[in-house]
Scaffold this motif. Sequence first.
Motif, short mmCIF file in Angstrom:
data_model
loop_
_atom_site.label_atom_id
_atom_site.label_comp_id
_atom_site.label_asym_id
_atom_site.label_seq_id
_atom_site.Cartn_x
_atom_site.Cartn_y
_atom_site.Cartn_z
N GLU A 207 -3.75 0.37 -8.27
CA GLU A 207 -4.77 0.56 -7.24
C GLU A 207 -4.70 0.66 -5.62
OE1 GLU A 207 -7.46 -2.30 -8.54
OE2 GLU A 207 -7.65 -1.72 -10.51
N LYS A 208 -3.45 -0.01 -5.49
CA LYS A 208 -3.21 -0.08 -4.12
C LYS A 208 -2.61 1.08 -3.57
CE LYS A 208 -4.40 -4.58 -3.29
NZ LYS A 208 -5.43 -4.87 -2.54
N ILE A 209 -2.14 2.18 -4.42
CA ILE A 209 -1.76 3.24 -3.95
C ILE A 209 -2.62 4.14 -3.01
CG2 ILE A 209 -0.47 5.64 -4.56
CD1 ILE A 209 0.30 4.08 -7.26
N THR A 210 -2.16 4.60 -1.82
CA THR A 210 -3.08 5.20 -0.98
C THR A 210 -3.68 6.72 -1.64
OG1 THR A 210 -1.12 6.55 -0.06
CG2 THR A 210 -1.81 4.54 1.08
N ASN A 211 -4.76 7.01 -1.20
CA ASN A 211 -5.50 8.11 -1.71
C ASN A 211 -4.61 9.52 -1.65
OD1 ASN A 211 -7.58 6.70 -2.77
ND2 ASN A 211 -9.10 7.34 -1.25
N GLU B 294 -1.73 5.92 -17.20
CA GLU B 294 -2.49 7.03 -17.70
C GLU B 294 -3.76 6.44 -17.52
OE1 GLU B 294 -0.99 8.25 -21.37
OE2 GLU B 294 0.82 9.26 -20.39
N ALA B 295 -4.06 5.25 -17.39
CA ALA B 295 -5.45 4.57 -17.40
C ALA B 295 -6.04 4.48 -16.26
CB ALA B 295 -5.67 3.21 -18.03
N ALA B 296 -5.24 4.77 -15.13
CA ALA B 296 -5.45 4.68 -13.80
C ALA B 296 -6.33 5.85 -13.30
CB ALA B 296 -4.33 4.66 -12.72
N THR B 297 -7.51 5.39 -12.58
CA THR B 297 -8.45 6.65 -12.14
C THR B 297 -8.59 7.15 -10.70
OG1 THR B 297 -10.19 5.11 -12.08
CG2 THR B 297 -9.97 5.99 -14.31
N ASN B 298 -7.75 6.02 -9.84
CA ASN B 298 -7.81 6.31 -8.53
C ASN B 298 -7.15 7.84 -8.33
OD1 ASN B 298 -5.56 4.94 -9.27
ND2 ASN B 298 -4.99 4.27 -7.38
N PRO B 299 -7.41 8.43 -6.96
CA PRO B 299 -7.12 9.74 -6.79
C PRO B 299 -5.54 9.99 -6.63
CG PRO B 299 -8.50 8.92 -4.99
CD PRO B 299 -8.44 7.90 -6.09
N ILE B 300 -4.80 9.87 -7.27
CA ILE B 300 -3.43 10.11 -7.02
C ILE B 300 -2.74 11.05 -7.91
CG2 ILE B 300 -2.89 7.85 -6.26
CD1 ILE B 300 -2.18 6.74 -9.09
N ARG B 301 -1.50 11.34 -7.71
CA ARG B 301 -0.81 12.65 -8.67
C ARG B 301 0.06 11.61 -9.47
NH1 ARG B 301 3.75 16.06 -7.93
NH2 ARG B 301 4.00 15.51 -5.65
N GLN C 87 0.65 -1.13 -0.01
CA GLN C 87 0.01 0.09 0.20
C GLN C 87 0.94 1.31 0.11
OE1 GLN C 87 -3.32 -0.31 2.93
NE2 GLN C 87 -3.17 -2.28 3.13
N PRO C 88 1.40 1.63 -1.01
CA PRO C 88 2.48 2.57 -1.21
C PRO C 88 1.87 4.21 -0.95
CG PRO C 88 2.37 1.66 -3.29
CD PRO C 88 1.44 0.79 -2.40
N ASN C 89 2.49 4.90 -0.44
CA ASN C 89 2.27 6.45 -0.55
C ASN C 89 2.80 7.00 -1.77
OD1 ASN C 89 2.98 5.72 2.66
ND2 ASN C 89 0.93 6.72 2.52
#
Length: 451
Positions: free
Chosen positions: A210-214, A232-239, A178-180
């Motif tokens: 998907e496992k990256i923390t919000n 680029e396809a990932a939609t989770n709230p990350i930078r 679960q990386p930051n």
Amino acid sequence: MKTHFIAIGGSAMHNLALALHNKGYQVTGSDDAIFEPSKSRLEKKGILPAEMGWFPEKITSDIDAIILGMHAKADNPELLKAQELGLKIYSYPEFLYEQSKNKTRVVIGGSHGKTTITSMILHVMHYHNIAVDYMVGAQLEGFDTMVHLTEENDFMVLEGDEYLSSPIDRRPKFHLYQPNIALISGIAWDHINVFPTYENYVEQFEIFIEKITNGGILVYNENDPEVKRVSEAATNPIRKIAYSTPEYSVSDGVTLLKTPEGDMPIEVFGAHNLNNLAGAKWICQNMGVDEEDFYEAIASFKGASKRLEKIAEGKGKVAYKDFAHSPSKVAATTKAVKEQYPDRTLVACLELHTYSSLNAEFLKEYEGALEYADVAVVFYSPDAVKIKQLEEVTYEQIATSFNRKDLIIYTNPAEFKDYLFNLNLDNSALLLMSSGNYGGLNFDDVKGLVN
């Protein structure tokens, strides 16, 4: 806390045992074989098992945690006893997460380059006296162990392997962290015994993202089309931060990195390593190291152990060994050495040693992997194929897969060694690529070919 390790010949597990002992834990363990330098290190700390093997009587209800190695079998007698007693059983990555869940976790993933990038980051931190916790897959200059754990450090830098966690936890290791802050260096099909299709393999990296923390950060290599696509396809709230191979030049066997302060000589070479360096720079900047300080530190980075490691150098001769075994690594490493020594004859030797590389179906992935070699040699041991219970790989299959008419193939260790030690290496670069040892080759003996 009292912990017991059920390890199978794993230096990573031994390093974790040492890290926990250093942290004040009471550590015991079992293994079927322990090699140097792990053996001496464990002995020095007083935690080397008295004898090799499995002893269910060691497993008692006063143990707080069992840490289970990936290569242990599901019917391991100590594991069965631990399950019978209802003890807490962690896989290696699961326990590392437990140790770092209150820290900022930096996880470096990718089919290739992750050990080098993790090593680069740790080198920069060490150079600037920034203390971090870490787990890396290679022995590093200036570091005592490959695992370091504390209560006080803010960051935990983890090499994120996509292989399975344990015999009773079939999740890829890097799914548990679960990386930051995360990085993906490249995606090239590997571990086909676990991920039988390319699509199934790529999916593991999609899950990793998907496992990256919000609110976390993904640093990704945009030079790799598959990495670029999944990132680029990932939609989770990350930078998201993309990186690419920086500008560089090679002059008289020295690689010069273009920086805002001008061209800077560096110790590592090859487009793949310069690409790794760019990824490491972004990670370090997000850990609080500014660009100028990064360049100052990285200039002295000599490479991770077994990664393009110079064995010896003489007048007009040089020899390297490299851990490269997958097709993408072999291609990148061979190209790097040819680029560094364009006017020399490049003799590239590859041992097919891993489960994937000895698989007849997977072999075709090696097409063109040795194209930059002037002389290309492949060694494999039919005994290794039998041990891994694979279908026999034929001379013809290898010749066809590499698609190179002048490919030299050896299956006998003595014959390969004779070939190697009768080479004229004047004005040459010798590259030995393997995760094995060519059926018993002593790399120290190779030094005599060059010196």
